[in-house]
Design an enzyme around this catalytic site. Sequence first.
Site, PDB file in Angstrom:
ATOM      1  CB  SER A   1      -9.929  -1.357   1.382  1.00 47.98           C
ATOM      2  OG  SER A   1     -10.336   0.002   1.453  1.00 47.98           O
TER       3      SER A   1
ATOM      4  CB  THR B   1      -0.924   0.023   1.222  1.00 43.99           C
ATOM      5  OG1 THR B   1      -1.694  -1.184   1.235  1.00 43.99           O
ATOM      6  CG2 THR B   1      -1.879   1.205   1.189  1.00 43.99           C
TER       7      THR B   1
ATOM      8  N   GLY C   1      -0.537  -0.092   5.640  1.00 46.59           N
ATOM      9  CA  GLY C   1      -0.380  -1.013   6.761  1.00 46.59           C
ATOM     10  C   GLY C   1      -1.580  -1.876   7.055  1.00 46.59           C
TER      11      GLY C   1
END
Length: 332
Positions: free
Chosen positions: A215, A144, A237
């Site tokens: 998400s 990410t 994270g």
Amino acid sequence: MRAAGGVLTADDLTSYATVDRTPIETSYRGLRVLAMPPASSGGVALIETLGILAARYPSGLEAAHEARGSAAQLHVLAEAFKHAFADRARYLGDTDFVPVDVAHLTAPGYHAELARRIKPGAVLPRDAYGTLGPPPAPRKDAGTTHLSVIDAEGNAVALTTTVNLGFGAHLVAGKTGIVLNDEMDDFSLQPGVPNAFGLIGNEQNAIAPRKRPLSSMTPTIAVDEGGRVRVVVGAAGGPTIITATAQVFLNVVDWKLDAQAAIAAPRIHDQWFPELLGVEPEIGADAIAGLDKMGHKTKTFPHIGTVNLLVRTDAGLEAAAEPRSPSQPAGY
């Protein structure tokens, strides 16, 4: 994809379309906070956390006489995170497919109710977090990236993008160099079964054609009463995105830390399930002992989230480098 045994077709790519969604928002300490709506869980969880803290500390965190980093302060923060993650597991999903009562989950009255449930010196039974009801029957993130940007005219962008786990699906699209993602892991395979990050969910987040998985991305912008951008923040994270973003935001807004100090301050992480409170090594031993005494099951994590932060002060812009991941802010 076919050569690798996949089922993606050219028609799937042709028919794909992005969806413009209206940010969800709240008011916190005089700032208008704009955050990402479902299918990300980040915005709802962030607003729920901030709402609980606003209800418990109406005059601000500093006025509570609970020192930053103390067991008492970290206990309340962890309990607020657990309420938010319990609701994430039970109710959140892609609003194009399932009903999600975002208005309830982001309502100040509901946050006040959750704040009243927090016990000063003890944790609650697992089922007592979030909207009451039966529950549905950390791993380091490397996929990410978050960008926080403010331009010379005051426009701001908070952008989080991901391939999910490290190197995504471990598959490159031909000679393009594009790494395909494994974002399917963010769906709930079945109620109560954890994904790679230990998160659980239910049918709200079940796999379906054209549905977006839930998400943890939490790109956030806060503006003052005059509409001037004051904070741009987000993180990488996995589920620690939500808690890391919230803590850095609180460090700036409530604790009045400058950008670098806000990023560098040690963090905690609690996602309700598994019943584990992650603490960074810099959290004090006295605080950890106090948290253990209250009933938290603490475990040291090497680091919790990697945050990207810009803060506009009356003196100008502040940008911070994240010590947990080699980084450097840039301006031109």
